[in-house]
Design a protein around this motif. Structure first.
Motif, mmCIF file in Angstrom:
data_model
loop_
_atom_site.group_PDB
_atom_site.id
_atom_site.type_symbol
_atom_site.label_atom_id
_atom_site.label_comp_id
_atom_site.label_asym_id
_atom_site.label_seq_id
_atom_site.Cartn_x
_atom_site.Cartn_y
_atom_site.Cartn_z
ATOM 1 N N VAL A 10 0.863 -1.180 0.000
ATOM 2 C CA VAL A 10 0.000 0.000 0.000
ATOM 3 C C VAL A 10 0.902 1.235 0.000
ATOM 4 O O VAL A 10 1.779 1.362 0.844
ATOM 5 N N LEU A 11 0.684 2.101 -0.978
ATOM 6 C CA LEU A 11 1.506 3.307 -1.116
ATOM 7 C C LEU A 11 0.585 4.513 -0.985
ATOM 8 O O LEU A 11 0.014 4.963 -1.984
ATOM 9 N N PRO A 12 0.420 5.032 0.220
ATOM 10 C CA PRO A 12 -0.526 6.145 0.395
ATOM 11 C C PRO A 12 -0.031 7.405 -0.291
ATOM 12 O O PRO A 12 1.173 7.680 -0.281
ATOM 13 N N ALA A 13 -0.936 8.152 -0.912
ATOM 14 C CA ALA A 13 -0.552 9.408 -1.561
ATOM 15 C C ALA A 13 -1.781 10.283 -1.731
ATOM 16 O O ALA A 13 -2.879 9.776 -1.955
ATOM 17 N N ASP A 14 -1.567 11.590 -1.627
ATOM 18 C CA ASP A 14 -2.612 12.529 -2.003
ATOM 19 C C ASP A 14 -2.478 12.749 -3.501
ATOM 20 O O ASP A 14 -1.544 13.403 -3.972
ATOM 21 N N LEU A 15 -3.411 12.194 -4.259
ATOM 22 C CA LEU A 15 -3.307 12.252 -5.718
ATOM 23 C C LEU A 15 -3.536 13.652 -6.276
ATOM 24 O O LEU A 15 -3.281 13.899 -7.450
ATOM 25 N N ALA A 16 -3.995 14.556 -5.418
ATOM 26 C CA ALA A 16 -4.149 15.941 -5.863
ATOM 27 C C ALA A 16 -2.827 16.692 -5.786
ATOM 28 O O ALA A 16 -2.722 17.817 -6.261
ATOM 29 N N ASP A 17 -1.834 16.073 -5.165
ATOM 30 C CA ASP A 17 -0.542 16.718 -4.951
ATOM 31 C C ASP A 17 0.493 16.101 -5.898
ATOM 32 O O ASP A 17 0.815 14.918 -5.797
ATOM 33 N N GLU A 18 0.988 16.912 -6.813
ATOM 34 C CA GLU A 18 1.856 16.385 -7.872
ATOM 35 C C GLU A 18 3.107 15.697 -7.308
ATOM 36 O O GLU A 18 3.518 14.642 -7.796
ATOM 37 N N GLU A 19 3.692 16.296 -6.279
ATOM 38 C CA GLU A 19 4.923 15.706 -5.714
ATOM 39 C C GLU A 19 4.622 14.379 -5.029
ATOM 40 O O GLU A 19 5.345 13.391 -5.182
ATOM 41 N N ASP A 20 3.553 14.372 -4.251
ATOM 42 C CA ASP A 20 3.156 13.157 -3.545
ATOM 43 C C ASP A 20 2.839 12.039 -4.548
ATOM 44 O O ASP A 20 3.233 10.881 -4.386
ATOM 45 N N ARG A 21 2.153 12.430 -5.592
ATOM 46 C CA ARG A 21 1.800 11.504 -6.675
ATOM 47 C C ARG A 21 3.075 10.923 -7.298
ATOM 48 O O ARG A 21 3.192 9.727 -7.529
ATOM 49 N N GLY A 22 4.049 11.791 -7.516
ATOM 50 C CA GLY A 22 5.319 11.369 -8.110
ATOM 51 C C GLY A 22 6.053 10.371 -7.229
ATOM 52 O O GLY A 22 6.631 9.396 -7.728
ATOM 53 N N ARG A 23 6.003 10.616 -5.922
ATOM 54 C CA ARG A 23 6.660 9.682 -4.995
ATOM 55 C C ARG A 23 5.997 8.306 -5.051
ATOM 56 O O ARG A 23 6.658 7.270 -5.058
ATOM 57 N N ALA A 24 4.671 8.295 -5.098
ATOM 58 C CA ALA A 24 3.944 7.012 -5.156
ATOM 59 C C ALA A 24 4.252 6.274 -6.452
ATOM 60 O O ALA A 24 4.458 5.054 -6.456
#
Ligand SMILES: NC(=O)c1ccc[n+]([C@@H]2O[C@H](COP(=O)([O-])OP(=O)(O)OC[C@H]3O[C@@H](n4cnc5c(N)ncnc54)[C@H](OP(=O)(O)O)[C@@H]3O)[C@@H](O)[C@H]2O)c1
Length: 206
Positions: A10-24
């Protein structure tokens, strides 16, 4: 749920956040390529009269419902193309077939229509590569999204919408997430691309 321990990350991420999305994305791609991408996350917000919707809230709905699926797809696509096989599914909504059926849900109707256009256009671009792209309308499913809508103030979301969602729940017409997911899995086994799948016409249910 029957999946052997250690087989799920499970890789939690805020998909509205480009950086967070990139990390996931980086974490998902670290062990190798992604074979199947199901863009399921979405927001039904903002609900309410369209003249009261702030541009920032509409932008956020587009970020989660359209831009995140497109960006996640773009990130996994090179690996799929190299392998000559991949499956992308964008979870849409029956609202696209009947946008007037959800008055005061303009952001949701608009973003899901955009997601289906993106799906069909990308499928045409990728035809013949082994990578298929389809949209899936999952039906009225008994989830947190439905419960959240039922709890909203009818003054704000409109009595029509409020009554319909509460009636659907009370009359037991909602399907389970498991049923809808099983119907999608059956569709995923084929080679369709550019299709708008709907749970009501899926060949197999649970
Ligand atoms: N339920 C229905 O009757 C129905 C009908 C038609 C279409 N759909 C579609 O089916 C899909 C699933 O809907 P659902 O009913 O299961 O909705 P839900 O209960 O609201 O669940 C939505 C999921 O999206 C995730 N999500 C929302 N915003 C996110 C963000 N910024 N970053 C990461 N994750 C985010 C939520 O994560 P958190 O839990 O962490 O917030 C949650 O896991 C959606 O695409 C929806 O539009 C549902």
């Amino acid at each position: 749920r029957g999946v052997p321990a250690g087989r799920v990350s499970v890789l939690p991420a805020d998909l509205a956040d480009e950086e967070d999305r990139g990390r996931a994305v980086a974490a998902a791609l670290a062990p190798g390529r992604v074979d199947i991408l199901v863009n399921n996350a979405a927001t039904v917000e903002p609900l309410g009269p369209t003249d009261g919707i702030k541009a920032g809230d509409l932008r956020l709905a587009f970020e989660v419902n359209v831009i995140a699926p497109a960006a996640l797809t773009a990130a996994v696509l090179p690996g799929m193309l190299e392998a000559g096989w991949g499956r992308v599914v964008n979870v849409s909504s029956g609202i696209v077939a009947n946008p007037a059926g959800m008055v005061r849900g303009n952001a949701y109707a608009t973003t899901k229509a955009a997601l289906e256009a993106h799906t069909v256009n990308l499928a045409a671009e990728l035809r013949g590569t082994g990578v298929t792209v389809n949209a899936y309308r999952p039906g009225g499913v008994d989830t947190a999204m439905q419960a959240w809508i039922r709890r909203q103030d009818p003054e704000h979301i409109g009595s029509g919408l409020h009554e319909r969602f509460n009636r659907n729940y009370a009359e037991g017409t909602l399907i389970t997430p498991e049923y809808s997911a099983a119907a999608l899995l059956a569709l995923l086994a084929g080679d369709d691309t550019g299709a708008i799948w709907d749970v009501s016409t899926a060949p197999v249910g649970a």
